[in-house]
Write a protein that holds these residues in place. Structure first.
Motif, short mmCIF file in Angstrom:
data_model
loop_
_atom_site.label_atom_id
_atom_site.label_comp_id
_atom_site.label_asym_id
_atom_site.label_seq_id
_atom_site.Cartn_x
_atom_site.Cartn_y
_atom_site.Cartn_z
N THR A 8 11.15 13.21 -4.03
CA THR A 8 9.68 12.95 -4.44
C THR A 8 9.63 13.25 -5.99
N ILE A 9 8.95 12.25 -6.57
CA ILE A 9 8.81 12.63 -8.19
C ILE A 9 7.35 12.87 -8.64
N VAL A 10 7.15 13.62 -9.24
CA VAL A 10 5.82 14.25 -9.70
C VAL A 10 5.80 14.15 -11.35
N VAL A 11 5.05 13.65 -11.97
CA VAL A 11 4.96 13.60 -13.45
C VAL A 11 3.40 14.31 -13.75
N ILE A 12 3.74 15.14 -14.66
CA ILE A 12 2.29 15.81 -15.07
C ILE A 12 2.19 15.49 -16.73
N ASP A 13 1.16 14.82 -16.71
CA ASP A 13 0.91 14.34 -18.45
C ASP A 13 -0.42 13.54 -18.25
N PRO A 14 -0.92 13.94 -19.61
CA PRO A 14 -2.13 13.29 -19.89
C PRO A 14 -2.21 11.82 -19.94
#
Lengths: 442, 664
Positions: free
Chosen positions: B173-179
């Motif tokens: 599972t890939i999560v990206v945290i970025d505006p």
């Protein structure tokens, strides 16, 4: 059939352009030329859709458009499926760049010829992959000497039935955005492209002039023939020579112009030139020694030349289809012949038909009015106006309307490219969503 | 990389497959080095600025004589420390240290501390784990959960994408945290568009959910974590409602994140350098690492904190970030007194002696350091500026003398890395073109002119010619303990993994911190930086509200097309990024009457740039972004807008504490 095939994994390609830079290094192409480019579906990141990067060069199609379309027979298809452009045979007419939906052939201004992906024969000879493939840092781009092409149903990839040598893979056949924690607003997008008429003309004026003059010459000959007279050979020949000379101006390699007739078998440009040359010579012969059969043969050649011209401009995937275009040379010639031979019924039929096709193109503004006047009102005036000078003025105005219409055709010439395909598909997809949104709100 | 030479000309460049991290293929910048080395605008001659402000080619003799005269006079009058030596990170290698040796011999100089790039994260990591190292890059394919936090590897670390792709293909599972909805986010299952600069609050909120839900690894904590109770008490203040308010991330997304982190192992957290360029980011980074510590995701395959891997930095006596800090007062002739993050203001404020001259190499501070107007002012206040570069950059334009710099093909060197652990030989392939001379040779000539040749030789520094360089490199390698067997001959055969490097970092669970454990509480953090002992969240120094004069949060990320301010002058790069653009959310643009393609003014109280507007339909509203590195001559210069401000720890630059307004 197994053949050379690029493989492109859309889940992996990030559009980084390393392949394009590697291609440039390997082939030492100039700064304005890219044998390989990235076209991105949804580069503006509409929240409803995912992003796809199509890293494309020549796809070495099994059924390419470039090879049959090339009048100089400069393209060959090698036994392994590689579509090769023989630069020494290229006359620089750039027609292949019109018909190829992948923008693979690129015009080299300094050489005056086209160029495109060669599939790195030197590297392949050493058992290495093409430079673009070797350089892909994420393993998205691959190459197989004996592969099976496959194109899944995805937006953004132009396909005009040329059977491109590429196998595109993607796990999911929907183009979804990542799950996002913000509900982004929807905005209208517009990707409309318009080219000002004069700008289109500036780019293609030799072609505009040649096709307009060719139309006039066929009309000239036909009217003379119907009225039982011959054309005046000297002015007719002078105009014909000038037109042919000018048409050579748009070639990158005018000295190789003779090669333009080398592909009568499949190229409408070759046919156009051969039929027009035959028409021109026969018309001159007929002018000197009038003969009924020669006259009929001449007219047939002239009409075939015009039909060939229209076929040249009829390209799969183009924005405004050529057939039915009000500026088709055959339609224009038929209209003018009817006008000048006072065939009222034919004139009304052609005038109304062309008005309808003109309006269907959606052009608006003062020129639209002028065009319709030129097709409907001005011809009627010819029956009303008595004086020769008055009639001449009317004919000149009609001619201006015709020339303007043909100039608009050049401004509207937009052939399919990967960029246009992604724009088109994005607009279509976005419009589909609008309907959904509207339905929901009802 | 491997380079193909034909008749003395570089014709091909490819990845070396022996490097398992980057062997799949080079990035476009690496590929464009062929073009860079022979670019038409490359500087091939020394240049001296004339009175009318234009540059004129000059001979080396004339140029060196001018430098010796001017620097000599300035040293005589003001002292050696009135000369600033500024080195950026444009070229890495063992030879770089020759420069500072020259300045020591010269009698000293004034130079910088801190770094523009990554020190807040380095310091946060050092305080928590004791060392900056992580698993081999290719180990990422073993992760089941990858959180890419404030990083956009698709543009800034393309080789990492291969391993992320592999993990995803294996079902991770890939999560990206970025505006921003970055290119990396395209392949993610979830994109959390956090309010910039609130990462610490999000991490602490997740930590609280994990602790409250019992989803922590108590055995691991007991064995390897110090200060868990105090950390848990600090995290307890971050209940979900408060976190939603601070981060503007929906509660369900926060719960989902906590659920994923609590449930899926192993987890790797890849943190970017961009997210530690805020005034509060050292503490945020500590909070991020704590998520790994309390879930036992350290020292295992497929797990860990992927930030900086300095395992190949075997040549440094003191490693970053400690090497970046100003030393305690000493009688060293080198005065390390200028904060890189505040370089313009620091240069102007320097006294006893004030700065009168500057020597700049491997860097472009006018474009890249914060608050350009102040940096320009500081440089223009100097009597004499020498800039060494391959191109006429914004900084070079400010110089009195520009010296043409070598490229990586033109002098041998030994390099290390900060993501993988290879030590590599950068082999000289061609002679420098034109009158280009490597910096070491220029310094050697200067040392001779200043009558320092004997000392130069005594210190074993290299003179003219390739043989001297190779002999010097051999000596340097031989002097490093623990790398026996690594000499130029070994390196010539290919990349060599640093001896004793750990494929799985901290697999032995030895943490070189004060307590020997992972420290969620750090007395040193409080003593050295004056921050809380545990990770916490404080609002940005430059906070804004929607009603303020500058309501838009400006982010200045990196683009795949450049390394900061390098490469965009090359035609094959320029075609990919022809103009400087500001990207706005259409909601923000429409409010201001801005349409794509318009020329707009981006401004705040520090300065302004006038550039083209573009829409980013999935950008977090209230944020705008311009890639950094555009030259002022390109209409760019994003640092006209940024402030001279340090990060909370590590003496980094808080570039992203930056609010602007945009007007058509």
């Amino acid at each position: 059939m197994s053949r050379v095939v690029f493989t492109l994994d859309l889940d992996r390609c990030t559009g980084c352009s390393a392949c394009a830079v590697a291609c440039r290094n390997e082939n030492e192409t100039g700064p304005d030329i890219d044998w390989r480019t990235i076209t991105t579906f949804n580069s503006m990141r509409l929240p409803e859709f995912g992003v796809l990067h199509f890293a494309l060069s020549c796809n070495h199609c099994e059924n390419p458009s470039c090879q049959p379309g090339c009048p100089a027979a400069a393209y060959t298809i090698d036994p392994d499926g590689v579509v090769t452009l023989n630069v020494d045979h290229c006359i620089g007419c750039q027609y292949c760049s019109w018909v190829c939906p992948y923008e693979a052939p690129q015009f080299n201004m300094s050489l005056g010829t086209m160029e495109k992906c060669t599939l790195c024969p030197d590297r392949r000879g050493q058992g290495r992959d093409p430079a673009c493939v070797t350089s892909c840092p994420v393993g998205a781009l691959g190459f197989e000497e004996l592969g099976e092409p496959e194109i899944p149903a995805l937006p953004g990839f132009p396909d005009t039935g040329t059977r491109p040598g590429i196998r595109i893979s993607k796990r999911s056949l929907t183009v979804d955005a990542p799950g996002m924690t913000i509900a982004h607003s929807r905005h209208q997008i517009s990707t409309s492209e318009t080219t000002p008429v004069l700008e289109g003309l500036r780019a293609e004026w030799p072609l505009w002039l040649f096709t307009s003059v060719a139309t006039c010459m066929v009309v000239w000959f036909a009217v003379a023939l119907i009225e039982g007279v011959s054309v005046l050979v000297v002015p007719f020949a002078a105009v014909g020579f000038a037109a042919m000379l000018i048409s050579a101006f748009h070639l990158g390699k005018p000295k190789r112009m003779y090669r333009a007739v080398f592909n009568f078998k499949t190229s409408w440009i070759s046919r156009e030139i051969i039929f027009f040359s035959a028409f021109f010579l026969l018309a001159c012969v007929h002018g000197l020694w009038p003969h009924v059969t020669v006259g009929k043969m001449t007219l047939v050649c002239g009409l075939l030349a015009l039909f060939s011209i229209d076929m040249v401009y009829s390209v799969r995937g183009q924005d405004v289809p050529m057939f039915g275009h009000s500026a088709m040379t055959l339609l224009s010639a038929s209209f003018l012949i009817a006008l000048l031979t006072h065939s009222a019924l034919l004139l009304v039929i052609f005038g109304l038909f062309r008005t309808a096709t003109y309006l269907s193109r959606g052009r608006r503004g003062p020129w639209m009015l002028f065009r319709i006047i030129g097709l409907v009102i001005l011809p009627a005036l010819l029956w009303v106006v008595d004086s020769t000078s008055g009639q001449a003025v009317v004919i000149v105005l009609i001619a201006i309307a015709e020339l303007r219409d043909r100039a608009e055709l050049y401004a509207e010439l937009r052939f399919l490219t990967p960029g246009r395909q992604v724009d088109r598909d994005l607009v279509v997809a976005n419009r589909g969503l609008d309907i959904l949104v509207n339905n929901k709100s009802q | 990389m491997k380079v193909e030479l034909r008749a003395g000309k570089i014709v091909g460049i490819e990845a070396d497959h022996k490097n398992l991290a980057t062997g799949e293929g080079l990035c476009l910048k690496g590929l464009s080095y062929i073009e860079r080395a022979s670019a038409s605008d490359r500087l091939l001659h020394p240049m001296i600025k004339r009175k009318d402000g234009t540059f004129q080619n000059a001979s080396w003799d004339e140029t060196l004589e001018l430098i010796v005269t001017r620097l000599g006079n300035i040293r005589d009058r003001w002292g050696a420390q009135s000369v600033m030596y500024y080195a950026g990170s444009g070229t890495k290698g063992l030879l770089n240290s020759v420069s500072i040796e020259f300045w020591r011999l010269f009698g000293g100089c004034t130079t910088t501390y801190g770094d523009l790039c990554w020190p807040a994260g380095l310091e946060a990591t050092r305080l928590t784990l004791g060392a900056n190292k992580h698993n081999d890059p290719w180990d990422l394919c073993n992760a089941r959960l990858i959180i890419i936090w404030g990083k956009n590897p698709a543009e800034t670390n393309i080789h990492q994408m291969k391993f992320i792709d592999q993990a995803r293909e294996n079902g991770a599972t890939i999560v990206v945290i970025d505006p921003r909805r970055t290119e990396t986010a395209e392949g993610a299952d979830l994109l959390v568009q956090i309010k910039p600069g609130t990462d610490g609050a999000l991490a602490l909120g997740i930590a609280k959910l994990l602790i409250d839900g019992g989803n922590v690894d108590h055995d691991f904590i007991k064995a390897h974590v110090a200060g868990f109770e105090e950390f848990a008490a600090a995290a307890a203040a971050f209940d979900i409602d408060r976190v939603v308010e601070i981060t503007e991330v929906p509660a369900e997304a926060i719960r989902l994140l906590a659920d994923l982190i609590g449930r899926i192992k192993p987890m790797t957290l890849c943190a970017g350098f961009g997210m530690q360029r805020y005034s509060n980011s050292g503490q945020s980074m500590r909070a991020l690492i704590s998520l790994l510590a309390i879930t036992g995701n350290i020292g295992e395959a497929g797990a860990g904190w992927v930030y900086a891997n300095l395992q190949s930095h075997v040549f440094d006596r003191v490693q970053d970030p400690l090497a970046l800090y100003p030393p305690a007062p000493s009688d060293d002739p080198v005065r390390i007194s200028l904060s890189t993050a505040r370089i313009g203001r620091a240069m102007l404020a320097e006294v006893d002696p004030p700065l009168r001259a500057a020597w700049v190499e491997r860097g472009n501070p006018i474009t890249q350091n914060p608050e350009t107007s102040k940096v320009l002012k500081a440089f223009r206040a100097l009597d004499f500026v020498v800039v060494v570069d391959q191109f006429l950059t914004d900084t070079a334009r400010e110089a009195d003398v520009v010296l043409p710099a070598k490229t990586l093909f033109e002098q041998s060197d030994v390099i290390n890395a900060y993501w993988h652990s290879y030590i590599q030989f950068k082999q000289k392939l061609v002679d420098p073109p034109g009158e280009v001379r490597p910096e070491t040779e220029v310094y050697f000539e200067l040392a001779r002119s200043f009558g320092l040749e004997k000392l130069w030789r005594e210190r074993g520094l290299p003179g003219q010619g390739d043989q001297e360089i190779e002999a010097y490199l051999e000596r340097r390698l031989a002097a490093v303990e623990g790398i026996e067997g690594i000499d130029l001959e070994a390196l010539r055969r290919g990349p060599v993994l640093a001896p004793n490097h750990e494929s799985i970092a901290f697999a032995d669970h030895i943490f070189p911190t004060r307590s020997g454990k992972i420290e969620l509480v750090s007395g040193e953090a409080e003593e050295r930086w004056g921050v809380a002992r545990t990770a916490n969240y404080t609002p940005l120094a430059e906070a804004a509200t929607a009603t303020s004069s500058y309501p838009l949060h400006l982010l200045t990320p990196n683009t795949k097309n450049r390394i900061h301010s390098q490469f965009n002058n090359l035609p094959s790069i320029k075609v990919l990024s022809p103009t400087t653009k500001i990207h706005l959310n259409p909601d923000d643009a429409v409010k201001r009457g801005i349409e794509p393609g318009m020329t707009v003014k981006v401004f705040n109280k520090r300065g302004e740039v006038t550039i083209e507007a573009a829409f980013d339909h999935s950008l977090r509203p209230g944020c705008v972004w311009i890639t950094n590195g555009w030259w002022i001559t390109d209409g760019g210069g994003v640092n006209f807008l940024s402030d001279s401000r340090e990060t909370d720890m590590g003496h980094g630059a808080a570039f992203h504490d930056n609010f602007v307004e945009v007007r058509r």
